[in-house]
Write a protein that holds these residues in place. Structure first.
Motif, PDB file in Angstrom:
ATOM      1  N   ASN A 163       0.855  -0.990  -0.049  1.00  0.00           N
ATOM      2  CA  ASN A 163       0.110   0.102   0.125  1.00  0.00           C
ATOM      3  C   ASN A 163       0.902   1.413  -0.143  1.00  0.00           C
ATOM      4  O   ASN A 163       0.349   2.316   0.571  1.00  0.00           O
ATOM      5  CB  ASN A 163      -0.896  -0.022   1.133  1.00  0.00           C
ATOM      6  CG  ASN A 163      -2.106   1.016   0.849  1.00  0.00           C
ATOM      7  OD1 ASN A 163      -2.481   1.169  -0.015  1.00  0.00           O
ATOM      8  ND2 ASN A 163      -2.672   1.557   2.089  1.00  0.00           N
ATOM      9  N   CYS A 164       2.084   1.188  -0.468  1.00  0.00           N
ATOM     10  CA  CYS A 164       3.089   2.369  -0.635  1.00  0.00           C
ATOM     11  C   CYS A 164       2.938   2.544  -2.175  1.00  0.00           C
ATOM     12  O   CYS A 164       3.895   1.954  -2.939  1.00  0.00           O
ATOM     13  CB  CYS A 164       4.327   2.079   0.172  1.00  0.00           C
ATOM     14  SG  CYS A 164       5.721   3.417  -0.183  1.00  0.00           S
ATOM     15  N   LYS A 165       2.428   3.545  -2.663  1.00  0.00           N
ATOM     16  CA  LYS A 165       2.447   4.029  -3.792  1.00  0.00           C
ATOM     17  C   LYS A 165       3.692   4.875  -4.199  1.00  0.00           C
ATOM     18  O   LYS A 165       3.647   6.102  -3.421  1.00  0.00           O
ATOM     19  CB  LYS A 165       1.184   4.665  -4.607  1.00  0.00           C
ATOM     20  CG  LYS A 165       0.021   3.707  -4.311  1.00  0.00           C
ATOM     21  CD  LYS A 165      -1.293   4.164  -4.791  1.00  0.00           C
ATOM     22  CE  LYS A 165      -2.458   3.190  -4.881  1.00  0.00           C
ATOM     23  NZ  LYS A 165      -3.760   3.607  -5.174  1.00  0.00           N
ATOM     24  N   VAL A 166       4.345   4.865  -5.255  1.00  0.00           N
ATOM     25  CA  VAL A 166       5.595   5.570  -5.512  1.00  0.00           C
ATOM     26  C   VAL A 166       5.665   5.966  -6.794  1.00  0.00           C
ATOM     27  O   VAL A 166       4.989   4.975  -7.989  1.00  0.00           O
ATOM     28  CB  VAL A 166       7.115   4.659  -5.273  1.00  0.00           C
ATOM     29  CG1 VAL A 166       8.322   5.660  -5.430  1.00  0.00           C
ATOM     30  CG2 VAL A 166       6.878   4.218  -3.874  1.00  0.00           C
ATOM     31  N   GLY A 167       6.018   7.303  -7.375  1.00  0.00           N
ATOM     32  CA  GLY A 167       6.235   7.800  -8.647  1.00  0.00           C
ATOM     33  C   GLY A 167       7.507   8.222  -8.812  1.00  0.00           C
ATOM     34  O   GLY A 167       8.204   8.727  -7.962  1.00  0.00           O
ATOM     35  N   ALA A 168       8.174   7.978  -9.959  1.00  0.00           N
ATOM     36  CA  ALA A 168       9.462   8.553 -10.545  1.00  0.00           C
ATOM     37  C   ALA A 168       9.423   8.883 -11.756  1.00  0.00           C
ATOM     38  O   ALA A 168       8.634   8.748 -12.585  1.00  0.00           O
ATOM     39  CB  ALA A 168      10.419   7.370 -10.364  1.00  0.00           C
ATOM     40  N   ALA A 169      10.533   9.900 -11.880  1.00  0.00           N
ATOM     41  CA  ALA A 169      10.558  10.396 -13.249  1.00  0.00           C
ATOM     42  C   ALA A 169      12.052  11.159 -13.554  1.00  0.00           C
ATOM     43  O   ALA A 169      12.633  11.154 -12.548  1.00  0.00           O
ATOM     44  CB  ALA A 169       9.585  11.876 -13.400  1.00  0.00           C
ATOM     45  N   PHE A 170      12.518  10.758 -14.724  1.00  0.00           N
ATOM     46  CA  PHE A 170      14.026  10.899 -15.079  1.00  0.00           C
ATOM     47  C   PHE A 170      14.144  11.461 -16.239  1.00  0.00           C
ATOM     48  O   PHE A 170      13.313  11.076 -17.081  1.00  0.00           O
ATOM     49  CB  PHE A 170      14.577   9.516 -14.834  1.00  0.00           C
ATOM     50  CG  PHE A 170      15.064   9.055 -13.492  1.00  0.00           C
ATOM     51  CD1 PHE A 170      16.044   9.389 -12.702  1.00  0.00           C
ATOM     52  CD2 PHE A 170      14.081   8.183 -12.905  1.00  0.00           C
ATOM     53  CE1 PHE A 170      16.529   8.911 -11.653  1.00  0.00           C
ATOM     54  CE2 PHE A 170      14.463   7.870 -11.477  1.00  0.00           C
ATOM     55  CZ  PHE A 170      15.485   8.062 -10.946  1.00  0.00           C
ATOM     56  N   ARG A 171      14.966  12.534 -16.258  1.00  0.00           N
ATOM     57  CA  ARG A 171      15.101  13.163 -17.637  1.00  0.00           C
ATOM     58  C   ARG A 171      16.414  12.802 -17.983  1.00  0.00           C
ATOM     59  O   ARG A 171      17.479  12.732 -17.773  1.00  0.00           O
ATOM     60  CB  ARG A 171      15.197  14.630 -17.400  1.00  0.00           C
ATOM     61  CG  ARG A 171      15.625  15.584 -18.702  1.00  0.00           C
ATOM     62  CD  ARG A 171      15.679  16.906 -18.200  1.00  0.00           C
ATOM     63  NE  ARG A 171      14.569  17.616 -17.454  1.00  0.00           N
ATOM     64  CZ  ARG A 171      13.644  17.976 -17.937  1.00  0.00           C
ATOM     65  NH1 ARG A 171      13.314  18.201 -19.293  1.00  0.00           N
ATOM     66  NH2 ARG A 171      12.638  18.404 -17.122  1.00  0.00           N
ATOM     67  N   SER A 172      16.369  12.425 -19.528  1.00  0.00           N
ATOM     68  CA  SER A 172      17.432  11.880 -20.175  1.00  0.00           C
ATOM     69  C   SER A 172      18.332  12.855 -20.649  1.00  0.00           C
ATOM     70  O   SER A 172      17.982  13.941 -20.745  1.00  0.00           O
ATOM     71  CB  SER A 172      17.205  10.844 -21.275  1.00  0.00           C
ATOM     72  OG  SER A 172      16.625  11.760 -22.324  1.00  0.00           O
ATOM     73  N   LYS A 173      19.446  12.634 -21.135  1.00  0.00           N
ATOM     74  CA  LYS A 173      20.460  13.576 -21.656  1.00  0.00           C
ATOM     75  C   LYS A 173      19.968  14.340 -22.829  1.00  0.00           C
ATOM     76  O   LYS A 173      20.301  15.559 -23.060  1.00  0.00           O
ATOM     77  CB  LYS A 173      21.849  12.763 -22.084  1.00  0.00           C
ATOM     78  CG  LYS A 173      22.965  13.882 -22.385  1.00  0.00           C
ATOM     79  CD  LYS A 173      24.384  12.992 -22.744  1.00  0.00           C
ATOM     80  CE  LYS A 173      25.218  13.943 -23.229  1.00  0.00           C
ATOM     81  NZ  LYS A 173      26.441  13.366 -23.445  1.00  0.00           N
ATOM     82  N   ASN A 174      19.065  13.688 -23.519  1.00  0.00           N
ATOM     83  CA  ASN A 174      18.541  14.507 -24.674  1.00  0.00           C
ATOM     84  C   ASN A 174      17.246  15.322 -24.214  1.00  0.00           C
ATOM     85  O   ASN A 174      16.692  15.728 -25.203  1.00  0.00           O
ATOM     86  CB  ASN A 174      18.154  13.614 -25.863  1.00  0.00           C
ATOM     87  CG  ASN A 174      17.179  12.381 -25.565  1.00  0.00           C
ATOM     88  OD1 ASN A 174      16.679  12.496 -24.454  1.00  0.00           O
ATOM     89  ND2 ASN A 174      17.328  11.361 -26.248  1.00  0.00           N
ATOM     90  N   GLY A 175      16.959  15.188 -23.135  1.00  0.00           N
ATOM     91  CA  GLY A 175      15.703  16.065 -22.723  1.00  0.00           C
ATOM     92  C   GLY A 175      14.460  15.368 -22.379  1.00  0.00           C
ATOM     93  O   GLY A 175      13.444  15.675 -22.054  1.00  0.00           O
ATOM     94  N   ARG A 176      14.403  14.206 -22.869  1.00  0.00           N
ATOM     95  CA  ARG A 176      13.289  13.267 -22.743  1.00  0.00           C
ATOM     96  C   ARG A 176      13.022  12.782 -21.302  1.00  0.00           C
ATOM     97  O   ARG A 176      13.847  12.685 -20.447  1.00  0.00           O
ATOM     98  CB  ARG A 176      13.020  12.047 -23.396  1.00  0.00           C
ATOM     99  CG  ARG A 176      13.177  12.297 -25.165  1.00  0.00           C
ATOM    100  CD  ARG A 176      13.199  11.199 -25.985  1.00  0.00           C
ATOM    101  NE  ARG A 176      11.841  10.439 -25.796  1.00  0.00           N
ATOM    102  CZ  ARG A 176      11.552   9.025 -26.238  1.00  0.00           C
ATOM    103  NH1 ARG A 176      12.622   8.493 -26.999  1.00  0.00           N
ATOM    104  NH2 ARG A 176      10.610   8.535 -25.955  1.00  0.00           N
ATOM    105  N   VAL A 177      11.700  13.011 -21.039  1.00  0.00           N
ATOM    106  CA  VAL A 177      11.267  12.585 -19.400  1.00  0.00           C
ATOM    107  C   VAL A 177      10.549  11.248 -19.420  1.00  0.00           C
ATOM    108  O   VAL A 177       9.503  10.882 -20.385  1.00  0.00           O
ATOM    109  CB  VAL A 177      10.246  13.634 -18.665  1.00  0.00           C
ATOM    110  CG1 VAL A 177      10.031  13.072 -17.495  1.00  0.00           C
ATOM    111  CG2 VAL A 177      11.206  14.936 -18.674  1.00  0.00           C
TER     112      VAL A 177
END
Length: 221
Positions: free
Chosen positions: A103-117
């Motif tokens: 019941n532990c919801k986690v979200g993540a986001a990473f930006r690549s070297k070319n700018g895409r997330v």
């Protein structure tokens, strides 16, 4: 007879003085011995004390990398655009988390070297080790589409007493695709998920980095 008594008294007085002098010398000798012992104990104690001065550890050639970026907290409204975008994307990705067991919801986001997330959420399994963390989900999506270097990331989860930072496995995984120290933005998600999740302007954000999270990473030379 009286003369001899006087001479005897003088001799006795001299002997008494010599005896006292001898006692003083013995006392001084004992005191000196005690002082030497105390000094030796002090030197031994000093060796065991932590060193307050000297070269910082990060200058050692044995350390794989120095810590370069600073770690600090800041309110959401004061963040730069990169941090805001990544945290908002991570918060939105958290809505899709599949976490029926923890019941532990986690979200993540990473930006690549070319700018895409690339975003990701945690996906659990009844066989717990088969699950995947949000950080690795996001990175695997990026790597599967040809991105091998990332320059920033964000992690969002709700923890009642503080920040939910990446686990040890994810820290090593993030380091794999960060060729230098990269900022990691960490924020606490709202306790109650809304249909349109958002951060308050005064929400506190921890801005750390992968070198802070994993200062001694595993490397294969």
């Amino acid at each position: 007879m009286s003369q001899k008594r006087k001479e005897l008294k003088k001799c006795m007085k001299r002997l008494d003085g010599l005896h006292k002098e001898l006692q003083r010398r013995r006392t001084c000798k004992r005191l000196n011995n005690y002082m030497e012992q105390l000094k030796e104990l002090q030197r031994e104690l000093d060796k065991r004390q932590p060193q307050k001065f000297g070269h910082p550890v990060c200058e050692s050639q044995m350390i794989p990398h120095p810590i370069k970026l600073h770690e600090y907290t800041i309110s959401f409204c004061q963040l730069d655009n990169c941090g805001r975008e990544l945290l908002e994307d991570a918060l939105n990705a958290r809505c899709n988390a599949y976490a029926p067991y923890s019941n532990c919801k986690v979200g993540a986001a990473f930006r690549s070297k070319n700018g895409r997330v690339f975003t990701g959420c945690n996906v659990e399994s009844v066989a717990f080790t088969a699950g995947c963390c949000a950080e690795r989900t996001a990175l695997v999506k990026g790597v599967s589409e040809g991105c091998r270097v990332f320059n920033a990331g964000a992690v969002v989860a709700y923890h009642p007493s503080g920040y939910a930072t990446p686990c040890g496995v994810c820290r090593q995984f993030i380091h794999e695709f960060a060729k230098m120290d990269i900022p990691i933005y960490i924020a606490r998600a709202p306790e109650i998920s809304e249909q349109l999740p958002a951060f308050e302007d005064d929400a506190e954000v921890l801005v750390t980095s992968i070198y802070h999270l994993l200062p001694h990473s595993f490397l294969v030379y």
